[in-house]
Design a protein around this motif. Structure first.
Motif, PDB file in Angstrom:
ATOM      1  N   CYS A  15       0.676 -13.040 -10.643  1.00 15.60           N
ATOM      2  CA  CYS A  15      -0.256 -12.451  -9.662  1.00 15.60           C
ATOM      3  C   CYS A  15      -1.228 -11.485 -10.344  1.00 15.60           C
ATOM      4  N   SER A  47       7.745  -7.032   3.355  1.00 17.71           N
ATOM      5  CA  SER A  47       6.901  -7.868   2.495  1.00 17.71           C
ATOM      6  C   SER A  47       5.624  -8.282   3.200  1.00 17.71           C
ATOM      7  N   THR A  79       4.454 -11.359   2.209  1.00 20.80           N
ATOM      8  CA  THR A  79       4.407 -12.748   1.734  1.00 20.80           C
ATOM      9  C   THR A  79       5.342 -13.699   2.458  1.00 20.80           C
ATOM     10  N   SER A  89       3.375 -16.219   5.778  1.00 28.79           N
ATOM     11  CA  SER A  89       2.149 -16.486   5.032  1.00 28.79           C
ATOM     12  C   SER A  89       0.906 -16.136   5.836  1.00 28.79           C
ATOM     13  N   GLY A  92      -2.391 -16.400  -1.479  1.00 33.94           N
ATOM     14  CA  GLY A  92      -1.344 -16.357  -2.490  1.00 33.94           C
ATOM     15  C   GLY A  92      -1.809 -15.510  -3.661  1.00 33.94           C
ATOM     16  N   ASP A 142       1.283 -11.155  -3.387  1.00 33.51           N
ATOM     17  CA  ASP A 142       2.673 -11.105  -2.945  1.00 33.51           C
ATOM     18  C   ASP A 142       3.405  -9.830  -3.390  1.00 33.51           C
ATOM     19  N   GLN A 202       6.950  -7.445  -2.365  1.00 36.50           N
ATOM     20  CA  GLN A 202       8.197  -7.274  -1.619  1.00 36.50           C
ATOM     21  C   GLN A 202       8.805  -5.929  -2.002  1.00 36.50           C
ATOM     22  N   ASN A 256       7.345 -20.798  -0.457  1.00 36.70           N
ATOM     23  CA  ASN A 256       8.003 -19.492  -0.362  1.00 36.70           C
ATOM     24  C   ASN A 256       9.509 -19.696  -0.276  1.00 36.70           C
TER      25      ASN A 256
END
Length: 244
Positions: free
Chosen positions: A101, A125, A127, A130, A134, A137, A139, A243
């Protein structure tokens, strides 16, 4: 409360080996990611969670050069690797980031952290549901929660995908999911570094936006791609693993 970002990275990616050190704007992709995480106000420390493979020695050199911590653990059991990294950094809270990322938005990372800090949820999160592109992301969960999760499952898939067990058991680990506002809602936009086509697109984005602002935002990227819709064809064919 010590908040630590863990970056999972290795050189033996099956689809694009060595991807995290591919250059853009004269710096490795991993540099761009680390530089962005350094700009997140709440993150106290960054630790690179890589493997014991000799091929990843170069990532240890990178970590030392960038003055971030590093930890080496299992290639397959990524959950145990992240736990070991978090313990090494003496983390209370883990901000889990994957090494693919490179243009993650620091503001979105901070937003996710703040949501965790101000609510009672065990897992936060942007992510799991969705909505953002992308590559944004993030968490967030406590080291204690992750260690508890690890003791509750022997499933190899859970141990490969660090938070999968927590995500699959909201009755044990309460969830909060951040949903993108309309200006950032583009869940089908792939800005993760998975294949060569992704590298071509991300390199072009970085080399276009970085000279004016190295910490360009998710919105900046979206606006750039709307101005250059033909760029979307570069990696449109890439199939994402999903995911898990």
């Amino acid at each position: 409360m010590k908040i630590v970002a863990t970056i999972e990275a290795r050189m033996t990616s099956s689809r694009l080996p060595g991807k995290v050190l591919l250059p853009a704007q004269g710096k490795p992709m991993l540099y761009h990611l680390v530089n962005r995480l350094k700009a997140v106000p709440s993150i106290r420390e960054i630790i690179l969670a890589t493997t014991i493979n000799a091929t990843d020695d170069v990532l240890i050199d990178f970590a030392r050069q960038e003055n971030i911590l590093h930890y080496r653990g299992s290639e397959e059991d990524v959950m145990s690797r992240v736990i070991g990294a978090a313990e090494t950094a003496r983390a209370d809270v883990i901000v889990e980031i994957t090494g693919d990322c490179p243009i993650i938005d620091p503001d979105l990372v901070e937003q996710t952290i703040q949501m965790y800090l101000h609510h009672e949820a065990a897992y936060v999160s942007n992510t799991h549901i969705s909505s953002y592109p992308g590559g944004m992301d993030t968490q967030v969960f406590s080291l204690e929660s992750l260690k508890r999760s690890a003791t509750m499952t022997d499933d190899s898939l859970d141990h490969e995908h660090v938070s999968l067990h927590m995500r699959n058991h909201p009755e044990i680990f309460s969830h909060i999911h951040l949903i993108a506002p309309p200006s950032l809602h583009w869940p089908n936009l792939g800005l993760t570094l998975d294949e060569q086509a992704d590298y071509i697109l991300l390199k072009r984005i970085i080399e276009t936006l970085s000279p004016k602002n190295p910490l360009f935002s998710c919105l900046d990227t979206i606006q750039l791609l709307k101005q250059n819709p033909d760029w979307l064809e570069i990696n449109r064919h890439v199939i994402r693993k999903g995911n898990t």
